[in-house]
Scaffold this motif. Structure first.
Motif, mmCIF file in Angstrom:
data_model
loop_
_atom_site.group_PDB
_atom_site.id
_atom_site.type_symbol
_atom_site.label_atom_id
_atom_site.label_comp_id
_atom_site.label_asym_id
_atom_site.label_seq_id
_atom_site.Cartn_x
_atom_site.Cartn_y
_atom_site.Cartn_z
ATOM 1 N N ALA A 41 6.790 -10.823 -17.035
ATOM 2 C CA ALA A 41 6.206 -9.986 -15.982
ATOM 3 C C ALA A 41 7.282 -9.537 -15.000
ATOM 4 O O ALA A 41 7.360 -8.362 -14.621
ATOM 5 C CB ALA A 41 5.100 -10.748 -15.255
ATOM 6 N N GLY A 42 8.145 -10.452 -14.602
ATOM 7 C CA GLY A 42 9.179 -10.110 -13.638
ATOM 8 C C GLY A 42 10.192 -9.115 -14.155
ATOM 9 O O GLY A 42 10.815 -8.373 -13.370
ATOM 10 N N LEU A 43 10.376 -9.062 -15.468
ATOM 11 C CA LEU A 43 11.330 -8.109 -16.046
ATOM 12 C C LEU A 43 10.897 -6.658 -15.836
ATOM 13 O O LEU A 43 11.709 -5.733 -15.963
ATOM 14 C CB LEU A 43 11.523 -8.392 -17.534
ATOM 15 N N GLN A 44 9.622 -6.473 -15.482
ATOM 16 C CA GLN A 44 9.134 -5.117 -15.211
ATOM 17 C C GLN A 44 9.812 -4.507 -13.984
ATOM 18 O O GLN A 44 9.862 -3.282 -13.842
ATOM 19 C CB GLN A 44 7.613 -5.130 -15.027
ATOM 20 N N VAL A 45 10.332 -5.352 -13.103
ATOM 21 C CA VAL A 45 11.067 -4.840 -11.943
ATOM 22 C C VAL A 45 12.301 -4.079 -12.408
ATOM 23 O O VAL A 45 12.661 -3.030 -11.847
ATOM 24 C CB VAL A 45 11.468 -6.003 -11.000
ATOM 25 N N LEU A 46 12.960 -4.592 -13.447
ATOM 26 C CA LEU A 46 14.149 -3.927 -13.977
ATOM 27 C C LEU A 46 13.813 -2.608 -14.657
ATOM 28 O O LEU A 46 14.687 -1.738 -14.798
ATOM 29 C CB LEU A 46 14.859 -4.847 -14.977
ATOM 30 N N GLU A 47 12.558 -2.469 -15.091
ATOM 31 C CA GLU A 47 12.114 -1.248 -15.777
ATOM 32 C C GLU A 47 11.492 -0.240 -14.819
ATOM 33 O O GLU A 47 10.985 0.805 -15.250
ATOM 34 C CB GLU A 47 11.090 -1.608 -16.870
ATOM 35 N N ASN A 48 11.478 -0.576 -13.525
ATOM 36 C CA ASN A 48 10.884 0.288 -12.495
ATOM 37 C C ASN A 48 9.388 0.494 -12.683
ATOM 38 O O ASN A 48 8.827 1.501 -12.251
ATOM 39 C CB ASN A 48 11.600 1.648 -12.443
ATOM 40 N N ASN A 49 8.740 -0.474 -13.362
ATOM 41 C CA ASN A 49 7.285 -0.402 -13.524
ATOM 42 C C ASN A 49 6.553 -1.114 -12.393
ATOM 43 O O ASN A 49 5.350 -0.940 -12.221
ATOM 44 C CB ASN A 49 6.876 -1.023 -14.859
ATOM 45 N N CYS A 50 7.276 -1.957 -11.678
ATOM 46 C CA CYS A 50 6.713 -2.572 -10.475
ATOM 47 C C CYS A 50 7.846 -2.804 -9.492
ATOM 48 O O CYS A 50 9.026 -2.767 -9.853
ATOM 49 C CB CYS A 50 5.978 -3.873 -10.788
ATOM 50 N N PHE A 51 7.476 -3.048 -8.257
ATOM 51 C CA PHE A 51 8.462 -3.192 -7.190
ATOM 52 C C PHE A 51 8.545 -4.622 -6.661
ATOM 53 O O PHE A 51 9.533 -4.972 -6.016
ATOM 54 C CB PHE A 51 8.108 -2.252 -6.033
ATOM 55 N N ASP B 168 -0.987 4.996 -13.669
ATOM 56 C CA ASP B 168 -1.616 4.119 -14.660
ATOM 57 C C ASP B 168 -0.671 3.004 -15.096
ATOM 58 O O ASP B 168 -1.112 1.918 -15.496
ATOM 59 C CB ASP B 168 -2.048 4.932 -15.887
ATOM 60 N N THR B 169 0.627 3.259 -15.022
ATOM 61 C CA THR B 169 1.593 2.261 -15.500
ATOM 62 C C THR B 169 2.418 1.633 -14.385
ATOM 63 O O THR B 169 2.887 0.499 -14.534
ATOM 64 C CB THR B 169 2.552 2.893 -16.522
ATOM 65 N N VAL B 170 2.632 2.325 -13.301
ATOM 66 C CA VAL B 170 3.454 1.809 -12.198
ATOM 67 C C VAL B 170 2.555 1.278 -11.087
ATOM 68 O O VAL B 170 1.654 1.980 -10.622
ATOM 69 C CB VAL B 170 4.399 2.892 -11.646
ATOM 70 N N LYS B 171 2.799 0.033 -10.687
ATOM 71 C CA LYS B 171 2.024 -0.612 -9.625
ATOM 72 C C LYS B 171 2.989 -1.302 -8.663
ATOM 73 O O LYS B 171 4.146 -1.574 -8.997
ATOM 74 C CB LYS B 171 1.059 -1.660 -10.202
ATOM 75 N N ASP C 282 0.824 -1.213 0.000
ATOM 76 C CA ASP C 282 0.000 0.000 0.000
ATOM 77 C C ASP C 282 0.859 1.263 0.000
ATOM 78 O O ASP C 282 0.484 2.271 -0.616
ATOM 79 C CB ASP C 282 -0.935 -0.012 1.208
ATOM 80 N N GLN C 283 2.007 1.205 0.671
ATOM 81 C CA GLN C 283 2.897 2.368 0.687
ATOM 82 C C GLN C 283 3.457 2.634 -0.705
ATOM 83 O O GLN C 283 3.554 3.785 -1.147
ATOM 84 C CB GLN C 283 4.041 2.140 1.674
ATOM 85 N N ILE C 284 3.813 1.562 -1.408
ATOM 86 C CA ILE C 284 4.310 1.719 -2.780
ATOM 87 C C ILE C 284 3.233 2.325 -3.674
ATOM 88 O O ILE C 284 3.503 3.216 -4.493
ATOM 89 C CB ILE C 284 4.780 0.365 -3.342
ATOM 90 N N ALA C 285 1.996 1.843 -3.501
ATOM 91 C CA ALA C 285 0.885 2.388 -4.300
ATOM 92 C C ALA C 285 0.707 3.881 -4.033
ATOM 93 O O ALA C 285 0.456 4.672 -4.963
ATOM 94 C CB ALA C 285 -0.390 1.623 -3.990
#
Length: 457
Positions: free
Chosen positions: A296-306, A210-213, A201-204
């Motif tokens: 999906a996990g590669l999105q962590v490297l793109e800073n789109n998810c944590f 719209d793109t980062v979750k 919830d803190q990250i949210a």
């Protein structure tokens, strides 16, 4: 579903995998092809470490497995090279990504290998029930008991008799994250489930858009689509209901849609079905159903998810040059349970079992059940083993070292991937389908689990 690192690679390549390896390594072949190792009976080095196994001039022992990737197969063969040279046993290894079907063809045709590395306890159990697999010899059982926990040995034991010995393994209970992103935001690694959800919830709040979750996830895997969701649910059953209920559920001693299992699926849904929490860099929660699990996990490297829940073998799916370390581009922490003291592990592994009781077969089985063999194989890189004889310092990466330390924690409770223990029509069929429908919003938690319950043979 068992997804070991090998299974993951094959699924990405588009094959419908055997699970820990329903996916096997890239590559192929049949059980009659492959490489060999050892033989000759004279080693250049000191053979004193192998004297207890005896000498077998001219003997040949064949081993079948899912390990068809050339690099991994080469490492496997190197792991027994000194043993083979000192004992005089020629070990012929045959790897195939069609192991499950080919092993039955070979055995029923009277051409069984001496040994096989089973990626699924369920498959091993079926072959034991059919009378094909021999009980582990007394020496093998004694060696296995020295280095392996009861939790791990249980899955190679049928009717109180040990048949298969776990020789390699992986831990699935991990959350992958960016150490840099955590450091820049002042986030700490959570140690309980409540802390993990508070962090979500803190990250949210801090970064949601719209793109980062907070989370990213995907379950598309060709013919095995759905298995990452079954892994997530299995992890949640261990955390919300506990290992005893997990065992009852996997063995169908309670209904598949028991209220405790519905609660576990809803806990997974608190992440996977919440548009404020998932699916970073990809889309809304329904995009999970069509997103390849590793992509999906590669999105962590793109800073789109944590945050991305995946097994230790996800490391093998990262782009070449990725720094996987506590202070690197990406790393993983243990998926927390209800308390910091509880550490249930969802695991997968490979079990070595014999089709005959010839002395040379027993010698190879015994050696590969030892901490010495496990430590050698881990030192060669790319894998971990649940054997307590392995020195974590010999692991080839920080991630594999952390995996070994979790496996060797005396407080950890290990449970094998449930879908690999269930009837194949469920574990590799209706369970995958139901989780895909659930993620896609076609079925509620109770409807999805009821569909699996109604499919149980």
């Amino acid at each position: 579903m068992t997804t070991t690192r090998r299974r993951a690679g094959a699924v990405l390549a588009g094959g419908a995998a055997l699970a820990l390896v329903l996916t096997a390594c890239d590559g192929g072949g049949d059980l009659d092809g492959g490489g060999g190792g050892g033989g000759g009976g004279n080693a250049d080095g000191d053979c004193s470490a192998y004297e207890e196994y005896g000498t077998f001039e001219g003997a040949t022992v064949t081993i079948s497995s899912t390990i068809s990737d050339p690099a991994e197969a080469d490492a496997l063969e190197e792991s027994w090279a000194d043993f083979a040279s000192c004992t005089g046993i020629t070990i012929q290894h045959n790897g195939t990504n069609e192991f499950e079907s080919q092993i039955y063809v070979q055995v029923e045709g009277g051409n069984a290998p001496n040994l096989a590395i089973f990626p699924q306890p369920g498959l091993l159990s079926r072959m034991v029930a059919d009378g094909y697999v021999q009980p582990a010899a007394d020496d093998v059982a004694a060696t296995a008991g020295e280095g392996l926990s009861e939790d791990w040995l249980t899955y190679g034991t049928i009717d109180d008799t040990l048949y298969g010995v776990p020789i390699m393994g992986s831990v699935k209970s991990f959350v992958w994250y960016s150490p840099t992103a955590f450091s820049e935001s002042g986030y700490e690694i959570p140690t309980t489930w409540d802390e993990l959800m508070a962090l979500t919830d803190q990250i949210a709040t801090d970064h949601g858009s719209d793109t980062v979750k907070p989370w990213c996830f995907g379950i598309e895997s060709g013919g095995a689509t759905g298995w990452p969701a079954t892994d997530f649910v299995e992890d949640m059953v261990l955390r919300t209901a506990g290992p005893d209920v997990y065992d009852q559920w996997v063995n169908h001693e309670i209904p598949f849609n028991d209220p405790q299992i519905v609660e576990a699926l809803e806990a997974a849904g608190s992440i996977l079905q919440d548009p404020e929490r998932v699916n970073g860099g990809i889309g809304d929660p329904r995009s999970i159903a069509t997103t390849a699990w590793a992509d999906a996990g590669l999105q962590v490297l793109e800073n789109n998810c944590f945050l991305f829940r995946a097994a230790s073998f996800f490391e093998a799916q990262l782009p070449e040059g990725t720094n996987v370390a506590p202070d690197g581009d990406i790393y993983a922490f243990y998926l927390p349970s209800q308390t910091a003291e509880d550490q249930p592990l969802l695991v997968a592994g490979d079990y070595l079992a014999a089709f005959d009781d010839e002395e040379a077969t027993v010698a190879v089985h015994n050696f590969m059940s030892s901490g010495e063999w496990a430590d050698t194989r881990v030192s060669l890189g790319g894998v971990t083993s649940p054997n307590q004889g392995v020195d974590p310092a010999n692991a080839s990466s920080d991630m594999l070292r952390q995996t070994l330390e979790l496996m060797q924690d005396e407080n950890a409770v290990a449970r094998f991937d449930g879908s690999d223990l269930m009837p194949s029509s469920v574990g590799a069929g209706s369970f995958w389908t139901a989780m895909t429908n659930w993620v896609d919003g076609q079925q509620s938690s109770e409807e999805a689990l009821t569909a699996v319950e109604n499919s149980w043979p």
